[in-house]
Design a protein around this motif. Structure first.
Motif, PDB file in Angstrom:
ATOM      1  N   ASP A   1       0.666  -1.402   0.562  1.00 21.50           N
ATOM      2  CA  ASP A   1       0.020   0.324   0.317  1.00 21.50           C
ATOM      3  C   ASP A   1       0.825   1.086  -0.081  1.00 21.50           C
ATOM      4  O   ASP A   1      -0.385   2.727  -0.482  1.00 21.50           O
ATOM      5  CB  ASP A   1      -0.951  -0.253   1.545  1.00 21.50           C
ATOM      6  CG  ASP A   1      -1.442  -0.873   1.071  1.00 21.50           C
ATOM      7  OD1 ASP A   1      -2.825  -1.082   0.096  1.00 21.50           O
ATOM      8  OD2 ASP A   1      -1.315  -2.492   1.919  1.00 21.50           O
TER       9      ASP A   1
ATOM     10  N   ARG B   1      -5.886   6.449 -10.207  1.00 22.01           N
ATOM     11  CA  ARG B   1      -5.543   5.504  -9.689  1.00 22.01           C
ATOM     12  C   ARG B   1      -5.779   5.531  -7.882  1.00 22.01           C
ATOM     13  O   ARG B   1      -5.540   4.515  -7.184  1.00 22.01           O
ATOM     14  CB  ARG B   1      -3.882   4.744  -9.865  1.00 22.01           C
ATOM     15  CG  ARG B   1      -4.330   3.645 -11.052  1.00 22.01           C
ATOM     16  CD  ARG B   1      -2.246   2.920 -11.344  1.00 22.01           C
ATOM     17  NE  ARG B   1      -2.023   2.072  -9.954  1.00 22.01           N
ATOM     18  CZ  ARG B   1      -1.014   1.184  -9.687  1.00 22.01           C
ATOM     19  NH1 ARG B   1      -0.409   1.996  -9.883  1.00 22.01           N
ATOM     20  NH2 ARG B   1      -1.543   0.923  -8.989  1.00 22.01           N
TER      21      ARG B   1
ATOM     22  N   GLY C   1      -2.900   4.177  -2.186  1.00 23.68           N
ATOM     23  CA  GLY C   1      -1.807   3.366  -1.760  1.00 23.68           C
ATOM     24  C   GLY C   1      -1.815   5.365  -1.901  1.00 23.68           C
ATOM     25  O   GLY C   1      -1.916   6.397  -2.515  1.00 23.68           O
TER      26      GLY C   1
ATOM     27  N   ILE D   1      -3.519   7.091  -6.084  1.00 23.12           N
ATOM     28  CA  ILE D   1      -2.531   7.173  -4.903  1.00 23.12           C
ATOM     29  C   ILE D   1      -1.730   8.522  -5.518  1.00 23.12           C
ATOM     30  O   ILE D   1      -1.309   9.102  -5.984  1.00 23.12           O
ATOM     31  CB  ILE D   1      -1.097   6.537  -6.139  1.00 23.12           C
ATOM     32  CG1 ILE D   1      -1.942   5.082  -6.382  1.00 23.12           C
ATOM     33  CG2 ILE D   1       0.427   6.287  -5.427  1.00 23.12           C
ATOM     34  CD1 ILE D   1      -0.679   4.193  -7.549  1.00 23.12           C
TER      35      ILE D   1
ATOM     36  N   ASP E   1      -4.105  -0.082  -5.823  1.00 25.96           N
ATOM     37  CA  ASP E   1      -4.818   1.533  -6.280  1.00 25.96           C
ATOM     38  C   ASP E   1      -5.350   2.257  -4.576  1.00 25.96           C
ATOM     39  O   ASP E   1      -5.496   1.380  -3.696  1.00 25.96           O
ATOM     40  CB  ASP E   1      -5.679   1.338  -6.774  1.00 25.96           C
ATOM     41  CG  ASP E   1      -5.931   1.175  -8.425  1.00 25.96           C
ATOM     42  OD1 ASP E   1      -4.358   1.149  -8.479  1.00 25.96           O
ATOM     43  OD2 ASP E   1      -6.800   0.224  -8.923  1.00 25.96           O
TER      44      ASP E   1
ATOM     45  N   LEU F   1       1.949  -1.968  -5.946  1.00 26.16           N
ATOM     46  CA  LEU F   1       1.010  -0.807  -5.300  1.00 26.16           C
ATOM     47  C   LEU F   1      -0.059  -0.435  -5.693  1.00 26.16           C
ATOM     48  O   LEU F   1      -0.457  -0.458  -6.305  1.00 26.16           O
ATOM     49  CB  LEU F   1       1.239   0.844  -5.765  1.00 26.16           C
ATOM     50  CG  LEU F   1       1.413   1.591  -4.877  1.00 26.16           C
ATOM     51  CD1 LEU F   1       1.773   1.015  -3.374  1.00 26.16           C
ATOM     52  CD2 LEU F   1       2.444   2.894  -4.934  1.00 26.16           C
TER      53      LEU F   1
END
Length: 252
Positions: free
Chosen positions: A87, A178, A135, A180, A133, A131
């Motif tokens: 994450d 995403r 995060g 992020i 989504d 990674l």
């Protein structure tokens, strides 16, 4: 359980960030290069506090090793947390070296570039498929890339850290779809082992730094580690593309 990767977590800021992140109930994969004993200490302290951590070896200055490192991450996620993704990523690993502009060699420049800019760039790219989504990424920059921390002798180091701040903004723009978040922190002078444990070897440099700091003291690793953990946590959910100076008011 959420999982974070913190590079360069065998001491200093990275070690503190790993501990603070783990205190919030997040599993941590830490990396080390050359200081395996420090990495074991980090893992042990997290486990004693009830957390979960795994240590993996990584040289951020050797991008050719990144695919193999990704496979190690995949194995750690599967075996320790029964997950296929993580994450949070903290790009913290690196080293400090100073030289006046006229004394900076091409070799020194290239070594700093590989560890401080090219490394985080391509390590993040390598790990991006893992990674999750929603995060977050935090990059450890430096106030040497800001007017407040502009000091003679850091032209190469500060240039790389300035590049990392710009990379932070581009990642925030491209990964926003995403969900992020991507931010950076820019520490001021902090009591770590950077530059060959300079503060321990040359304590006489500390009082002048303290005199120029609004809070009247040198930064401690936890001052930075707490800021990193907060940016990754839900408190930072509406913050992205920012560089936050964490220096106690240096040169105010």
């Amino acid at each position: 359980m959420q999982v974070a990767i913190v590079t360069g977590a065998s001491s200093g800021i990275g070690q503190s960030a790993a501990r603070q992140i783990a205190r919030r109930g997040t599993g941590v994969i830490i990396t080390y290069h050359g200081n395996e004993a420090g990495a074991r200490t980090t893992v042990s302290s997290i486990e004693k506090a009830g957390g979960t951590a795994v240590a993996l070896s990584l040289d951020v200055g050797s991008s050719e090793a990144f695919p193999a490192f990704r496979e190690s991450v995949v194995a750690a996620l599967r075996d320790t947390w029964q997950r296929e993704t993580f994450d949070f990523l903290v790009n913290n690993a690196g080293f400090g070296r100073m030289a006046l502009f006229q004394d900076t060699t091409e070799q020194m420049f290239d070594e700093l570039m590989r560890a401080l800019l090219k490394g985080p760039y391509f390590l993040t790219q390598t790990l991006l498929p893992l990674l999750a989504d929603g995060g977050a990424i935090v990059n450890t920059a430096s106030n040497t890339a800001r007017f407040s921390g502009l000091e003679a002798g850091y032209s190469a180091y500060g240039t790389m850290k300035g590049g990392l701040v710009v990379l932070t903004r581009y990642l925030a723009k491209e990964l926003g779809e995403r969900g992020i978040r991507v931010n950076s922190v820019s520490p001021g002078a902090t009591r770590t082992r950077i530059a060959g444990d300079a503060f321990a070897l040359h304590p006489e440099v500390i009082p002048p730094i303290e005199a120029r700091t609004a809070f009247g003291r040198l930064g401690e690793p936890d001052d930075i580690g707490l800021a990193i953990a907060a940016l990754l946590a839900d408190e930072g959910r509406w913050i992205t593309a920012q560089d936050i100076e964490v220096s106690g008011g240096y040169n105010l």
